[in-house]
Structure formats: C-alpha cells, structure tokens
Design an enzyme around this catalytic site. Structure first.
Site, PDB file in Angstrom:
ATOM      1  N   LYS A  21      69.415  38.763  46.096  1.00 25.01           N
ATOM      2  CA  LYS A  21      70.898  39.269  46.144  1.00 25.01           C
ATOM      3  C   LYS A  21      71.180  40.532  45.049  1.00 25.01           C
ATOM      4  CE  LYS A  21      74.000  36.425  46.934  1.00 25.01           C
ATOM      5  NZ  LYS A  21      74.505  34.875  46.572  1.00 25.01           N
ATOM      6  N   ARG A  91      77.153  34.096  41.289  1.00 21.82           N
ATOM      7  CA  ARG A  91      76.573  34.093  42.722  1.00 21.82           C
ATOM      8  C   ARG A  91      74.982  33.654  42.333  1.00 21.82           C
ATOM      9  NH1 ARG A  91      78.002  39.629  45.559  1.00 21.82           N
ATOM     10  NH2 ARG A  91      77.291  38.598  48.085  1.00 21.82           N
ATOM     11  N   GLY A 100      70.665  24.416  49.924  1.00 20.68           N
ATOM     12  CA  GLY A 100      70.744  23.673  49.586  1.00 20.68           C
ATOM     13  C   GLY A 100      71.390  23.978  47.742  1.00 20.68           C
ATOM     14  N   MET A 102      73.115  25.341  44.449  1.00 22.83           N
ATOM     15  CA  MET A 102      74.643  26.160  44.384  1.00 22.83           C
ATOM     16  C   MET A 102      75.113  27.645  44.940  1.00 22.83           C
ATOM     17  SD  MET A 102      75.871  27.791  41.194  1.00 22.83           S
ATOM     18  CE  MET A 102      77.758  28.916  41.752  1.00 22.83           C
ATOM     19  N   ARG A 335      70.941  42.222  53.405  1.00 19.73           N
ATOM     20  CA  ARG A 335      69.686  41.865  53.151  1.00 19.73           C
ATOM     21  C   ARG A 335      68.903  41.659  54.751  1.00 19.73           C
ATOM     22  NH1 ARG A 335      72.588  35.491  53.096  1.00 19.73           N
ATOM     23  NH2 ARG A 335      73.469  36.159  54.109  1.00 19.73           N
ATOM     24  N   HIS A 454      44.347  15.194  76.828  1.00 19.92           N
ATOM     25  CA  HIS A 454      44.298  15.670  78.600  1.00 19.92           C
ATOM     26  C   HIS A 454      45.425  15.970  79.037  1.00 19.92           C
ATOM     27  CE1 HIS A 454      44.406  15.350  83.121  1.00 19.92           C
ATOM     28  NE2 HIS A 454      43.488  15.758  82.336  1.00 19.92           N
ATOM     29  N   GLU A 743      28.627  22.999  69.535  1.00 19.09           N
ATOM     30  CA  GLU A 743      30.021  22.536  69.701  1.00 19.09           C
ATOM     31  C   GLU A 743      29.380  21.087  69.274  1.00 19.09           C
ATOM     32  OE1 GLU A 743      31.451  21.126  73.576  1.00 19.09           O
ATOM     33  OE2 GLU A 743      29.486  21.860  74.589  1.00 19.09           O
ATOM     34  N   SER A 762      29.754  30.500  71.609  1.00 17.03           N
ATOM     35  CA  SER A 762      30.818  29.973  72.412  1.00 17.03           C
ATOM     36  C   SER A 762      31.494  28.737  70.873  1.00 17.03           C
ATOM     37  CB  SER A 762      31.378  30.363  73.244  1.00 17.03           C
ATOM     38  OG  SER A 762      32.430  29.984  73.736  1.00 17.03           O
ATOM     39  N   GLY A 764      32.943  25.773  70.637  1.00 18.52           N
ATOM     40  CA  GLY A 764      34.025  24.511  71.603  1.00 18.52           C
ATOM     41  C   GLY A 764      34.414  23.644  70.416  1.00 18.52           C
ATOM     42  N   THR A 765      35.316  24.189  69.614  1.00 24.06           N
ATOM     43  CA  THR A 765      35.857  23.499  68.310  1.00 24.06           C
ATOM     44  C   THR A 765      36.630  22.108  68.737  1.00 24.06           C
ATOM     45  OG1 THR A 765      38.051  24.383  69.142  1.00 24.06           O
ATOM     46  CG2 THR A 765      36.491  25.800  67.464  1.00 24.06           C
ATOM     47  N   ASN A 766      37.079  21.981  69.861  1.00 21.16           N
ATOM     48  CA  ASN A 766      37.092  20.282  69.887  1.00 21.16           C
ATOM     49  C   ASN A 766      36.169  19.026  69.407  1.00 21.16           C
ATOM     50  OD1 ASN A 766      39.466  21.333  70.712  1.00 21.16           O
ATOM     51  ND2 ASN A 766      39.686  21.253  72.324  1.00 21.16           N
ATOM     52  N   ASP A 767      35.405  20.042  70.319  1.00 22.42           N
ATOM     53  CA  ASP A 767      34.072  18.196  70.098  1.00 22.42           C
ATOM     54  C   ASP A 767      33.891  18.898  68.445  1.00 22.42           C
ATOM     55  OD1 ASP A 767      33.466  17.099  71.981  1.00 22.42           O
ATOM     56  OD2 ASP A 767      33.520  18.305  73.558  1.00 22.42           O
ATOM     57  N   CYS A 829      36.462  29.103  71.725  1.00 29.09           N
ATOM     58  CA  CYS A 829      36.817  28.802  72.798  1.00 29.09           C
ATOM     59  C   CYS A 829      37.825  27.295  72.936  1.00 29.09           C
ATOM     60  CB  CYS A 829      36.036  28.630  73.937  1.00 29.09           C
ATOM     61  SG  CYS A 829      34.336  27.800  74.418  1.00 29.09           S
ATOM     62  N   TYR A 849      35.891  37.077  70.001  1.00 26.33           N
ATOM     63  CA  TYR A 849      36.269  37.420  70.339  1.00 26.33           C
ATOM     64  C   TYR A 849      37.463  35.384  70.787  1.00 26.33           C
ATOM     65  CZ  TYR A 849      33.464  34.945  73.858  1.00 26.33           C
ATOM     66  OH  TYR A 849      32.818  34.204  74.813  1.00 26.33           O
TER      67      TYR A 849
HETATM   68  P1  ADP Z   1      76.023  33.347  49.775  1.00 23.00           P
HETATM   69  O1  ADP Z   1      74.523  33.253  49.046  1.00 23.00           O
HETATM   70  O2  ADP Z   1      76.096  31.992  50.909  1.00 23.00           O
HETATM   71  O3  ADP Z   1      76.665  35.035  50.923  1.00 23.00           O
HETATM   72  P2  ADP Z   1      77.704  34.868  48.174  1.00 23.00           P
HETATM   73  O4  ADP Z   1      77.386  34.694  46.828  1.00 23.00           O
HETATM   74  O5  ADP Z   1      77.278  35.638  48.940  1.00 23.00           O
HETATM   75  O6  ADP Z   1      77.329  33.534  49.092  1.00 23.00           O
HETATM   76  O7  ADP Z   1      79.233  34.439  48.126  1.00 23.00           O
HETATM   77  C1  ADP Z   1      79.936  34.392  49.409  1.00 23.00           C
HETATM   78  C2  ADP Z   1      80.942  35.513  49.500  1.00 23.00           C
HETATM   79  O8  ADP Z   1      82.001  35.227  48.623  1.00 23.00           O
HETATM   80  C3  ADP Z   1      80.755  36.598  49.947  1.00 23.00           C
HETATM   81  O9  ADP Z   1      80.242  37.093  50.723  1.00 23.00           O
HETATM   82  C4  ADP Z   1      81.927  37.784  49.954  1.00 23.00           C
HETATM   83  O10 ADP Z   1      82.920  37.827  50.764  1.00 23.00           O
HETATM   84  C5  ADP Z   1      82.591  36.505  48.081  1.00 23.00           C
HETATM   85  N1  ADP Z   1      82.456  37.578  47.095  1.00 23.00           N
HETATM   86  C6  ADP Z   1      81.227  36.889  46.434  1.00 23.00           C
HETATM   87  N2  ADP Z   1      80.859  37.644  45.326  1.00 23.00           N
HETATM   88  C7  ADP Z   1      82.657  38.491  45.642  1.00 23.00           C
HETATM   89  C8  ADP Z   1      82.994  39.413  44.585  1.00 23.00           C
HETATM   90  N3  ADP Z   1      83.094  39.886  43.374  1.00 23.00           N
HETATM   91  N4  ADP Z   1      84.672  39.765  45.785  1.00 23.00           N
HETATM   92  C9  ADP Z   1      84.875  39.715  45.547  1.00 23.00           C
HETATM   93  N5  ADP Z   1      83.807  38.513  46.816  1.00 23.00           N
HETATM   94  C10 ADP Z   1      82.957  37.392  46.553  1.00 23.00           C
HETATM   95 MG    MG Z   2      32.716  20.514  75.080  1.00 23.33          MG
HETATM   96 MG    MG Z   3      76.080  36.099  51.283  1.00 25.74          MG
END
Ligand code: ADP
Ligand code: MG
Ligand code: MG
Length: 872
Positions: A21, A91, A100, A102, A335, A454, A743, A762, A764-767, A829, A849
C-alpha cells in the site's frame, strides 16, 4: 536508521520496506496524482518493535513527531487546531496483502473539542459527529478489541427506534447520542477511556498495527500461504479526505477491467456521502461506477483518465480506491486487481496485444493450476447458495456434474443405455472391470481411495468429474444405498458432484459450460513457442486422443493397452487366453484379440496426424482380468467350457500375495511371449496398412517394468523378430522405436547399460515412487495424510515429484542414459507429468517431454513455458 518515508520519497519498487500500500501511494504521488499527503512507517520499524518487546522505541516516537510537523507544514493542519485540525488515517500494509491483520482507523485526531471545530469550519455538524462516531467504533475495535457488533447494535437500535431505512437518516442529535453511548461501551466493555490526545490516539493505532502482525489469524494465514514471518508490516499515516461531507462527496472502488471476465471497462461501485468501508460493508447499496458519468461527469472523466494512466504505468489491471470531497477527487489505493482465471487469461492476452507487456510476462502471470478451472463446467453460483454439502472427498478430477446414482458399473451402464439417464457411479472403489460403467457416467464417486486410485486416474483420463475417498459415505451394495448420518441415497436418486473442491450435494444443480476460448488458445500457442519440454498426452482411446489433439498435444506419450481388453467380447477372449493350458490353447483367443487390437491401433494412428504415438505393451497382473465373484465364475466357466471347480483352481493358482510386485509387465512377455507378439503384430499390421494408405506412421513401442539391460534385450529381440517377420512377409519397411518404461529403481541405476538397447526412456513415476518409497500406492490413504500433517512428507509424492529421492534417481537415469546416447529422448508419463511444480524440476534435469491426461495439457503447457523462462 530512517524509519519513516514520506509518500514523496518512495516508489513502487520499495514494497519490502514500505509494504504494498505504501509503495503504491508513493508511486502515485510521484506520478502527480491527487493523493492526500502522508508518510509510511517502515517494516524495519516493525522488526525493531518486535525486538523491543513489542514497544514503540523512543527513536521512532521522535521520528513520528518530526513527521507530524512536516505533515502540518505541507497541509497547513495541526492536531487540535481550532481553525484547521489535522485528521489522519492509520492504515496497515505488508508487502503481501494479508487478511486477518488490523486494517484501518479513520478520522484519528478527532476528540470532544476538535469535533466542534470540525463542525464549525465545515458548517456541517452532522458530518463532524458522523466522523467521530466512526473513529470511536474503529478505535475501540482495533485498539481495545471491543467487538464491532457491540457498536453496530447501537446504530441498529437507533435506526429501529426512529424507523430509519439508512444511516443517512441519522440526525445530528442521533449521532451525538451515539457518540455518548460509544464512550459508555469503552467503559463497560473494556474498562478504558477514549484517549482525547490525538498523539496518543496515533501511537496506540501504530502499536496495534505492529501487534496485529503477530495475532493468531495472521500467523495461520501466513503459514497456509507460505508467507515468511520475517516480512513484517508497514503503517501508513495519511491526511483524511472526507467522502462523507455531503452530496458532492463520496467514496468508491473500481477495477480498470472487469475482474470476472477481463473485459476492458471500468468496473466498480461508489456511494455518495459515505466514508471508507461503507461501500463494501453492505450497509447501503452502492451504485455502479457507470452512473458516476451522469452524476459527476468531470470527476468521472478525470478518474477514467487516471485509471488508464495507472494501468499503463503498472502494465496490469488495477484495483483502485478513491474518495471525492466536495467535488474533488483523491486516490487512496492502487494495486494489481484480483481476477478469475478466465479474466487473468483475457487480460494477459489483451495487454500483449495492446503492447503493454511481452508474451513472456503474460505467461508468467498465469497460475498454471487455475487454467484447469477454465476447462470444466462448474455449478452456477446461484445454484450453490443455501445448498447443504452432503459429504466431501478428495477433488480427484475437476468439473461439475449431476446424475442419478448407481452402485455398480453394470447398472449404471444399463440405466444410461436403456433409460437414457444421466448417471453417477457411486462405489466404495473401482477396478478395471468397471470401465464401461465409468465411461457412461457423468461423475465417479468413491468412498475410499486416494488421488491416484483407479477411480481418480480414470476420471482424470476421461476428463469426467471425480471425487474419491469421501469417507462419510457408507456404501452398501446389498441394500443399494449410500448413507451419510441420517441421509440415505437410494439407487436412482439425483446427486451433484463438484470435482474441483470434492463436494457432494443432493439433487440436480444447474451448471455452466466449459470451453477453450480464443484467448486461452493464443496464450497456449505462446507457451508452446517458449517451452523446451514437449507436452504429450496419455490416451487410451481414440476419443481421449481426439480431445488431446483439440488441446494441441504434441503426441501420445502413453497408450495403455490393457483398457482395450475390458469390453465384454474382448474380456471373454482375454479370459480364454489366460486360462488356456498351453500355447496351443492360446492360439484362437490370441487371433481374435489380434483383429480387435489391430483396429484399435489403426484408429489411433490414423488420428495421429504425423504426431508420435507411444504404445505400452500389456502391463497389469493377469488375474485382474479374471472373474472374482461366484456368479461371474459360474458364467465364465460356462462360456469357456470348463467346470466351476477347474476355473476356481486356475484362478487360485494365479493369485499373488503382492500382485504389483508380481507377474506383470514384461515378466509376462518372458513367460507368455505370444501375448506381446500378438500386440506387436497388431501394431505393425496397423502401421503397414496406414502407410499403404499414404500415412507416415512410425510406431514407438514401450516395454513396461524393465529392470536390466539383459531383460530389455530379451524382450526387444522378441519384439524386433516379430516386426521383421511381418515386414519380410509384406516386403515392406517400417521405421520404429523400442524403448523402456523407466520405473524400477534398478533400471535407473543401470540406465547407461539399458540405453544400449533402448531407443527412448519414459519415466513411469507412479511405480518408481511406489518402489522408491516402498509405498503401495493403492493403500497410502491410511497413513499419508498423517505424514503430511506431521510435516514428515512435504506433500504427496504421487502428486508432486519427490525431488530429493525419486527425483535424484531420475536425474541419475537421465545422466547415465545420455552418457550412452546423447540424443536419447526421455519422457515422463506418470501422474506427476501434469503437475506444475514437478515440471519445473523436469526442465532442470533435462527431460524431453511430459505426458499427462488430456485435460491437464493446457496446465502443463503453461507450466513448461514458465519452467523454460525461469531456467533461461
Ligand atoms: P484495506 O486494506 O482494508 O483496503 P485501507 O487502508 O485501504 O484498508 O482503508 C480502507 C478505506 O478507508 C479506504 O478504501 C478509504 O475509503 C478509507 N480511507 C483510508 N485512508 C483514508 C484517508 N486518508 N482519507 C479518506 N478515506 C480513507
Ligand atoms: Mg508402471
Ligand atoms: Mg484498501
């Protein structure tokens, strides 16, 4: 150590340091695009935090202070300023995006005082409190771990109390009350207060982002996706722009091309008067981006231009996040866009045609495995909603199919032939005698067995949908039922089978069609130009070969002849042959089979259109062809004119304790040379006939299971004498090659000597895998999963070549074989011939091949091209 970079100091190649990002925010800033000012705290700062017992160091806090001063200077905004308060977002962003962890806190800098300032400056009190309540919810969730739902409930209650449909109807008074209640939640749920000092808010947020790298969900995700622990995350601190500041504001996300189809069209959604996650969270229904063209034409045009510019700059489809504040556009993220396999192919080919990338880059961007999803039908997404998964097995052969269940090959075939039903063959397991029932089935399901059982091999070979080892199914042949918990499937019931993920469903689900489209065909052609490895097919029937040719196979690397013996009239002759007491008794059945085999080869050679066809002579233990149950034994005894007892004792005498290590392969040739002579005669006759018709057939004959030079020489002599006799009798010539299937570990070790009498190898990787590990491949299901779970094996060596052991034997055989004959063609094969990871290895050791089932050809082709590119 510099731990902070302003967006103006970085660029897109600094992902490791700035995260994805941050690197892209920097790149967009460099391109003079409208990006709100900000800076990135580096992944190195994250490492330092981890080493500093999860605390922000004095040095970092000092650097943050300086950065804030600099940000204030460039924006004219300051924390707590009454006329122009600085508000920021915090962010997270690692080099690889990772669910997963924050994610984001918006509106940091707001407090009980600055919210009033914000209201005064904007003249919009509602907006100010809307922003504040968002900060309180996000901060409470991320920093104090208070459940999001707790905050959502307050919103929902308020809306219900006033009968509002949408968040937009919340009044300023409502929002003020919500802010008060949110603060109470802090007290009640976490025994904490909301920090009024913006600096404290910021530091707590940065701390939480760094800490989230080590949370459990993030760790699990990294382990599953092989993301190194050492990567760390960066933190982006960015001046807020407000999409929720009125009807001339908004926020949205857009792809530069359609991520489902790849079509070149802006594709996305936006919401007016909204902030951040409103678009994806589903609280309001967003509008398609195309309508922005009418509602804000200038913004739309500006955005479309920027989208185009970014796509050209990055040379790939982009996924963009934007916000509009009082009629001014800001870019917040860029991205590479996630896409379906079909879109990936179309975008790659289009970008080459548009001159943005070269063919090599296009090939590198495709995940070989993902191609197989494009070649099979799948269940319509709508059909799957609310479907209960009845059972799940191994996804043996991709595709989606529905049909009526039958528990024996014979009943499946009967229902198909006589009642024209779509059938699904459901069994505990299958064996070669089930072949005819398997051919007519839409899908094959077994309750036992693994990915190389099979049923799995045959399903993949035929390209039909297959699920194996669905242990939850209790199959009862006598009752003609399969039971899962309380559910009983009876013969004739409809089931739907998803071979791509292994799921089974009750009933008949709607499917979508499969096709090799023009874009994929183009991409495969490029792959072929780039590859060193040839891609051949394993094909046992003209129908298989036909399909493989449609996928542009370079030839047949393996035709197994045993499947040809399982049609009823042939099986009878085969049984007569096996049960005969001597060569004299074998004569008549051999003659009958010869005529049929000659026709098989004639058909396949005729289709071959100049491509080479390798036929493997009979391989399995003979008793596989014999009847097994009482009823069948009676029938066969009658057919071949013998007594039940005599037949039984003959069957007994053929039984072996370890049939896969027993009397099979070219061992049959040594004891019953007339069987191989018959097959070679059929091959030679077919070739001569076609060559007389103007074709140019050069048979490749493959001897299975050879162990040594002397064994190969012995069999080769039998084969050559047979061919020569026929050629002399016909007064004609024929080019042919006789090679061996590599094989047996012993054969690999003595490959230099075997190469003296063998025209090609050729693998025969299974055997070979079975014998190198000492694993019976039909029985590995009972322990292999545990070996993989415990990390004793990295993966199933029958699916991805074990480079360290089996692979080393292969390398030895290649080197020794080529030491004798530098030009020796060497193929693979076995099962792993179509596996992308294995193909990387085969390229390295100099394989000529690979040969795989028809539907894997496109996958192998892309993998072969990628292997060539990474080896160049
Ligand atoms: P994610 O990785 O989940 O996409 P982001 O860091 O991109 O999280 O933030 C999610 C959303 O928060 C962004 O798509 C945007 O809409 C909003 N956002 C983040 N930073 C700003 C900012 N400086 N001003 C306005 N909106 C923001
Ligand atoms: Mg065989
Ligand atoms: Mg985002």
């Amino acid at each position: 150590m510099k731990q902070i970079y302003f967006f103006s100091e970085g660029n897109k190649d600094m992902r490791d340091l700035l995260g994805g990002k941050g690197a892209n925010l920097a790149e967009m800033t460099r391109l003079n695009l409208p990006v709100p000012h900000g800076f990135t705290i580096t992944t190195e700062a994250c490492h330092a935090y981890q080493q500093n017992s999860h605390q922000l160091s004095e040095a970092l806090m000092l650097e943050i202070d300086h950065a804030l001063d600099r940000l204030s200077a460039s924006t004219g905004k300051k924390f707590n300023d009454e006329s122009n308060p600085l508000l920021i977002s915090v962010r997270s962003g690692a080099a690889i995006s990772m669910p997963g962890m924050m994610d984001t806190i918006l509106n940091i800098g707001l407090n009980d005082k600055s919210v009033i300032a914000l209201a005064n400056i904007t003249g919009n009190e509602r907006f100010a409190y809307d922003s504040y309540r968002r900060l309180l919810a996000m901060f409470g969730n991320v920093v104090y771990g208070i459940d999001e739902g707790t905050f959502d409930n307050v919103l929902t209650e308020t809306k219900q109390a006033h009968n509002y449909q949408s968040d937009l109807e919340l009044t300023t008074t409502d929002l003020k009350n919500i802010v008060t209640r949110f603060k109470e939640i802090y007290q009640n749920n976490a025994n904490k207060v909301f920090p009024q000092n913006p600096k404290d808010q910021l530091l707590a947020a940065v701390d939480s982002v760094f800490a989230s790298w080590d949370n459990n969900r993030a760790r699990v995700y990294r382990r599953q996706n092989n993301i190194p622990e050492t990567l760390g995350t960066a933190v982006n601190v960015q001046t807020m722009v407000f999409g929720n500041s009125g009807e001339d504001s908004g926020t949205g996300v857009a792809f530069t091309r359609n991520p489902a189809t790849g079509e070149k069209n802006l594709f996305g959604e936006y919401l007016l008067n909204a902030q951040g996650e409103d678009v994806v969270s589903g609280v309001r229904t967003p509008a398609p981006i195309s309508t922005l063209r009418e509602s804000m034409p200038e913004i739309y045009n500006q955005f479309a231009k920027i989208a185009e510019k970014l796509e050209t700059h990055y040379r790939d489809m982009q996924d963009l996040e934007f916000t509009i504040e009082h009629g001014k556009l800001y870019l917040l993220q860029a991205r590479a866009g996630k896409r379906t396999p079909a879109a990936a192919v179309k975008v790659a080919v289009d970008l080459v045609n548009e001159g943005l990338i070269d063919k090599e880059t296009a090939i590198k961007r495709i995940k070989p495995e993902s191609i197989s999803a494009m070649l099979h039908s799948e269940f319509a997404h709508k059909a799957l909603e609310r479907q209960h998964i009845l059972a799940t097995g191994l996804p043996a052969s991709p595709g989606a199919a529905s049909g009526q269940v039958y528990f024996t090959a014979a009943s499946a075939k009967k229902a198909h032939d006589e009642k024209h039903q779509k059938v699904v063959l459901l069994r505990q397991d299958t064996s070669p005698e089930d072949i005819e029932g398997m051919v007519v089935s839409e899908a094959i399901v077994t309750s036992r067995g693994g990915m190389t059982s099979h049923a799995a091999v045959v399903a993949r070979g035929m390209g039909s949908t297959g699920v194996v080892g669905a242990h939850a199914l209790q199959v009862s042949y006598p009752n003609k039922t399969a039971t899962v918990d309380e559910t009983v499937i009876h013969e004739g019931d409809w089931v739907s089978v998803d071979g791509t993920n292994g799921n089974l469903y009750l009933g008949q689900l709607e499917t979508t069609d499969a096709n090799i489209n023009d874009d994929l065909a183009t991409l495969l052609e490029w792959a072929k130009e780039i590859s060193h490895l040839g891609v051949y097919t394993n094909a046992d029937t003209p129908a298989d070969f036909q399909r493989a040719l449609e996928f542009d196979a370079d030839g047949i690397g393996l035709t197994r002849t045993e499947h040809m013996f399982f049609k009823p009239e042939r099986l009878l002759q085969m049984r007569r042959l096996i049960l005969a007491k001597d060569a004299q008794g074998r004569k008549d059945p051999l003659a009958k089979i010869l005529a049929l085999q000659e026709n098989d080869f004639y058909q396949i050679y005729k289709l071959s259109a100049g491509k080479s066809v390798t036929v493997r002579l009979l391989d399995p233990p003979l008793h596989e062809f014999l009847p097994h149950d009482e009823k069948e034994i009676k029938l066969v005894a009658k057919e071949i004119n013998t007594t039940v007892d005599a037949l039984k004792s003959r069957i007994d005498s053929l039984k072996e304790l370890n049939p896969m290590l027993g009397h099979r392969g070219d061992r049959l040739a040594v004891t019953y040379p007339d069987i191989y002579q018959m097959q070679v005669t059929a091959i030679t006759n077919a070739a001569i006939r076609l060559n007389q018709e103007g074709y140019d057939i050069k048979p490749h004959i493959m001897i299975p299971l050879t162990n040594s030079r002397s064994e190969m020489k012995w069999v080769r002599d039998v084969v050559e004498e047979t061919i020569q006799k026929i050629l002399i009798a016909n007064d004609t010539t024929l080019e042919y090659q006789i090679g061996n299937m590599m094989e047996m570990p012993r054969a690999c070790v003595t490959a230099d000597k075997i190469a003296e009498v063998s025209d090609f190898f050729s693998f025969g990787t299974n055997d070979l895998t079975q014998l190198t590990f000492g694993y019976s491949r039909d029985d590995v299901g009972s322990f292999m999963p545990e070996y993989i779970a415990q990390g004793i094996l990295p993966n199933d060596p029958f699916q991805t070549v074990d480079t360290e052991g089996v692979g080393e034997l292969m390398r030895m055989a290649v080197n020794r074989g080529r030491g004798t004959n530098a030009e020796l063609p060497i193929g693979v094969c076995g099962e792993v011939g179509g596996d992308p990871k294995s193909i990387q290895f085969f390229e390295k050791i100099g394989i000529s091949y690979v040969s795989c089932s028809p539907f894997r050809i496109p996958v192998a082709r892309i993998a072969a091209a990628q292997a060539a590119l990474s080896n160049n």
